[in-house]
Motif scaffolding. Sequence first.
Motif, PDB file in Angstrom:
ATOM      1  N   ASP A   1     -11.602  22.221   8.136  1.00 38.89           N
ATOM      2  CA  ASP A   1     -10.371  22.647   8.811  1.00 38.89           C
ATOM      3  C   ASP A   1      -9.212  21.720   8.458  1.00 38.89           C
ATOM      4  OD1 ASP A   1     -11.685  24.715  10.384  1.00 38.89           O
ATOM      5  OD2 ASP A   1     -12.579  23.060  11.519  1.00 38.89           O
ATOM      6  N   ALA A   2      -9.531  20.542   7.930  1.00 36.83           N
ATOM      7  CA  ALA A   2      -8.530  19.542   7.570  1.00 36.83           C
ATOM      8  C   ALA A   2      -9.157  18.587   6.559  1.00 36.83           C
ATOM      9  CB  ALA A   2      -8.073  18.764   8.804  1.00 36.83           C
ATOM     10  N   PHE A   3      -8.283  17.866   5.834  1.00 38.69           N
ATOM     11  CA  PHE A   3      -8.726  16.933   4.812  1.00 38.69           C
ATOM     12  C   PHE A   3      -8.095  15.567   5.046  1.00 38.69           C
ATOM     13  CE2 PHE A   3      -8.427  21.202   3.134  1.00 38.69           C
ATOM     14  CZ  PHE A   3      -9.717  21.424   2.685  1.00 38.69           C
ATOM     15  N   VAL A   4      -8.914  14.525   4.951  1.00 33.29           N
ATOM     16  CA  VAL A   4      -8.432  13.155   5.037  1.00 33.29           C
ATOM     17  C   VAL A   4      -8.877  12.460   3.755  1.00 33.29           C
ATOM     18  CG1 VAL A   4      -8.613  10.951   6.245  1.00 33.29           C
ATOM     19  CG2 VAL A   4      -8.484  13.074   7.555  1.00 33.29           C
ATOM     20  N   VAL A   5      -7.925  11.833   3.079  1.00 35.32           N
ATOM     21  CA  VAL A   5      -8.199  11.180   1.808  1.00 35.32           C
ATOM     22  C   VAL A   5      -8.053   9.669   1.987  1.00 35.32           C
ATOM     23  CG1 VAL A   5      -7.602  11.038  -0.637  1.00 35.32           C
ATOM     24  CG2 VAL A   5      -7.257  13.204   0.620  1.00 35.32           C
ATOM     25  N   LEU A   6      -9.162   8.965   1.786  1.00 29.65           N
ATOM     26  CA  LEU A   6      -9.185   7.512   1.815  1.00 29.65           C
ATOM     27  C   LEU A   6      -9.058   6.997   0.382  1.00 29.65           C
ATOM     28  CD1 LEU A   6     -12.112   6.779   4.333  1.00 29.65           C
ATOM     29  CD2 LEU A   6      -9.653   6.683   4.772  1.00 29.65           C
ATOM     30  N   PRO A   7      -8.965   5.687   0.186  1.00 27.60           N
ATOM     31  CA  PRO A   7      -8.935   5.160  -1.167  1.00 27.60           C
ATOM     32  C   PRO A   7     -10.148   5.611  -1.979  1.00 27.60           C
ATOM     33  CG  PRO A   7      -8.199   3.483   0.347  1.00 27.60           C
ATOM     34  CD  PRO A   7      -8.698   4.633   1.182  1.00 27.60           C
ATOM     35  N   GLY A   8      -9.904   5.810  -3.259  1.00 29.89           N
ATOM     36  CA  GLY A   8     -10.970   6.238  -4.153  1.00 29.89           C
ATOM     37  C   GLY A   8     -10.497   6.240  -5.586  1.00 29.89           C
TER      38      GLY A   8
ATOM     39  N   LEU B   1      -3.211  11.829   3.549  1.00 27.00           N
ATOM     40  CA  LEU B   1      -3.498  10.727   2.647  1.00 27.00           C
ATOM     41  C   LEU B   1      -3.354   9.420   3.412  1.00 27.00           C
ATOM     42  CD1 LEU B   1      -4.025   9.992  -0.393  1.00 27.00           C
ATOM     43  CD2 LEU B   1      -1.547   9.718  -0.571  1.00 27.00           C
ATOM     44  N   VAL B   2      -4.439   8.645   3.484  1.00 27.37           N
ATOM     45  CA  VAL B   2      -4.413   7.366   4.190  1.00 27.37           C
ATOM     46  C   VAL B   2      -4.060   6.282   3.170  1.00 27.37           C
ATOM     47  CG1 VAL B   2      -5.680   5.779   5.672  1.00 27.37           C
ATOM     48  CG2 VAL B   2      -6.150   8.241   5.805  1.00 27.37           C
ATOM     49  N   ASN B   3      -2.825   5.837   3.243  1.00 27.47           N
ATOM     50  CA  ASN B   3      -2.261   4.894   2.286  1.00 27.47           C
ATOM     51  C   ASN B   3      -2.328   3.460   2.835  1.00 27.47           C
ATOM     52  OD1 ASN B   3      -0.923   4.040  -0.044  1.00 27.47           O
ATOM     53  ND2 ASN B   3       1.085   4.347   0.866  1.00 27.47           N
ATOM     54  N   VAL B   4      -3.527   3.012   3.154  1.00 25.34           N
ATOM     55  CA  VAL B   4      -3.733   1.675   3.717  1.00 25.34           C
ATOM     56  C   VAL B   4      -3.353   0.621   2.685  1.00 25.34           C
ATOM     57  CG1 VAL B   4      -5.503   0.063   4.522  1.00 25.34           C
ATOM     58  CG2 VAL B   4      -5.538   2.425   5.288  1.00 25.34           C
TER      59      VAL B   4
ATOM     60  N   VAL C   1       1.368  11.623   4.703  1.00 22.88           N
ATOM     61  CA  VAL C   1       1.014  10.261   4.296  1.00 22.88           C
ATOM     62  C   VAL C   1       1.094   9.352   5.513  1.00 22.88           C
ATOM     63  CG1 VAL C   1       1.551   8.341   2.762  1.00 22.88           C
ATOM     64  CG2 VAL C   1       1.918  10.698   1.980  1.00 22.88           C
ATOM     65  N   VAL C   2      -0.008   8.658   5.786  1.00 21.82           N
ATOM     66  CA  VAL C   2      -0.090   7.746   6.928  1.00 21.82           C
ATOM     67  C   VAL C   2      -0.690   6.434   6.449  1.00 21.82           C
ATOM     68  CG1 VAL C   2      -0.355   9.652   8.575  1.00 21.82           C
ATOM     69  CG2 VAL C   2      -2.383   8.568   7.601  1.00 21.82           C
ATOM     70  N   ASP C   3      -0.659   5.426   7.321  1.00 22.59           N
ATOM     71  CA  ASP C   3      -1.208   4.134   6.907  1.00 22.59           C
ATOM     72  C   ASP C   3      -2.352   3.636   7.799  1.00 22.59           C
ATOM     73  OD1 ASP C   3       0.163   3.405   9.177  1.00 22.59           O
ATOM     74  OD2 ASP C   3       1.556   2.055   8.167  1.00 22.59           O
ATOM     75  N   SER C   4      -2.881   4.527   8.640  1.00 20.82           N
ATOM     76  CA  SER C   4      -3.975   4.102   9.500  1.00 20.82           C
ATOM     77  C   SER C   4      -4.875   5.292   9.854  1.00 20.82           C
ATOM     78  CB  SER C   4      -3.439   3.486  10.803  1.00 20.82           C
ATOM     79  OG  SER C   4      -2.843   4.498  11.611  1.00 20.82           O
ATOM     80  N   ILE C   5      -6.062   4.974  10.277  1.00 18.77           N
ATOM     81  CA  ILE C   5      -7.015   6.002  10.676  1.00 18.77           C
ATOM     82  C   ILE C   5      -6.508   6.762  11.898  1.00 18.77           C
ATOM     83  CG2 ILE C   5      -9.311   6.323  11.697  1.00 18.77           C
ATOM     84  CD1 ILE C   5     -10.244   4.058   9.843  1.00 18.77           C
ATOM     85  N   GLY C   6      -5.996   6.047  12.879  1.00 24.37           N
ATOM     86  CA  GLY C   6      -5.482   6.711  14.081  1.00 24.37           C
ATOM     87  C   GLY C   6      -4.396   7.717  13.750  1.00 24.37           C
ATOM     88  N   ALA C   7      -3.462   7.320  12.886  1.00 23.37           N
ATOM     89  CA  ALA C   7      -2.386   8.232  12.490  1.00 23.37           C
ATOM     90  C   ALA C   7      -2.940   9.428  11.725  1.00 23.37           C
ATOM     91  CB  ALA C   7      -1.361   7.485  11.644  1.00 23.37           C
ATOM     92  N   ALA C   8      -3.961   9.211  10.911  1.00 19.08           N
ATOM     93  CA  ALA C   8      -4.578  10.316  10.162  1.00 19.08           C
ATOM     94  C   ALA C   8      -5.177  11.336  11.121  1.00 19.08           C
ATOM     95  CB  ALA C   8      -5.638   9.782   9.214  1.00 19.08           C
ATOM     96  N   LEU C   9      -5.910  10.858  12.110  1.00 19.30           N
ATOM     97  CA  LEU C   9      -6.544  11.784  13.046  1.00 19.30           C
ATOM     98  C   LEU C   9      -5.520  12.452  13.944  1.00 19.30           C
ATOM     99  CD1 LEU C   9      -9.836   9.869  13.847  1.00 19.30           C
ATOM    100  CD2 LEU C   9      -9.441  11.736  12.223  1.00 19.30           C
TER     101      LEU C   9
END
Length: 176
Positions: free
Chosen positions: A99-106, A132-135, A165-173
């Motif tokens: 239902d949604a996509f979260v992209v971590l570093p890879g 996109l989690v841009n940590v 584009v977010v910089d944290s897990i909380g913001a991604a969710l």
Amino acid sequence: MAAVCVFCASSTRIEQRWLDLAYDLGVALARRGHTLVSGGGRVGMMGTVAEGARSMGAYTVGVIPESLVFQEAADPASDELVTTADMAERKSVMMAKADAFVVLPGGLGTLDELFEVWTTGSLALHDKPVVLVNVDGFYAGLLDWVRGLVRPGFVQAGALASLIVVDSIGAALDAI
């Protein structure tokens, strides 16, 4: 709750902080009652995000091509492990189940998956959020490059704006 597909590294040669990030995302997904859809491997960040999700009772779906079952060491602990004929089918199945996509570093595989869901979303072939989690600015160079493609007309501004584009897990969710 949502089925959230997470794209991330399967490498075993990365720093511990990236594995910790993946584990924390898995835990956070579970705490919010989400199902995890992943690439079906038990190594690297891919395996770690599933471990984190299962540690808090989340349902996990792994999708892995037959050719990678042994190479990536398929995750036998997945609640549902789907084996596909190839990488293209893997992405199609993951996209259909999410239902949604979260992209971590890879690396290259993660970038391939990111561009697939981002492109198909920008073409209105789905309306699922792509986050996109841009940590630590991990994707800063990529984002700068893509932004530079707007002015000469290679990328439409709307397509760029469709990526969250977010910089944290909380913001991604929160974004999904």
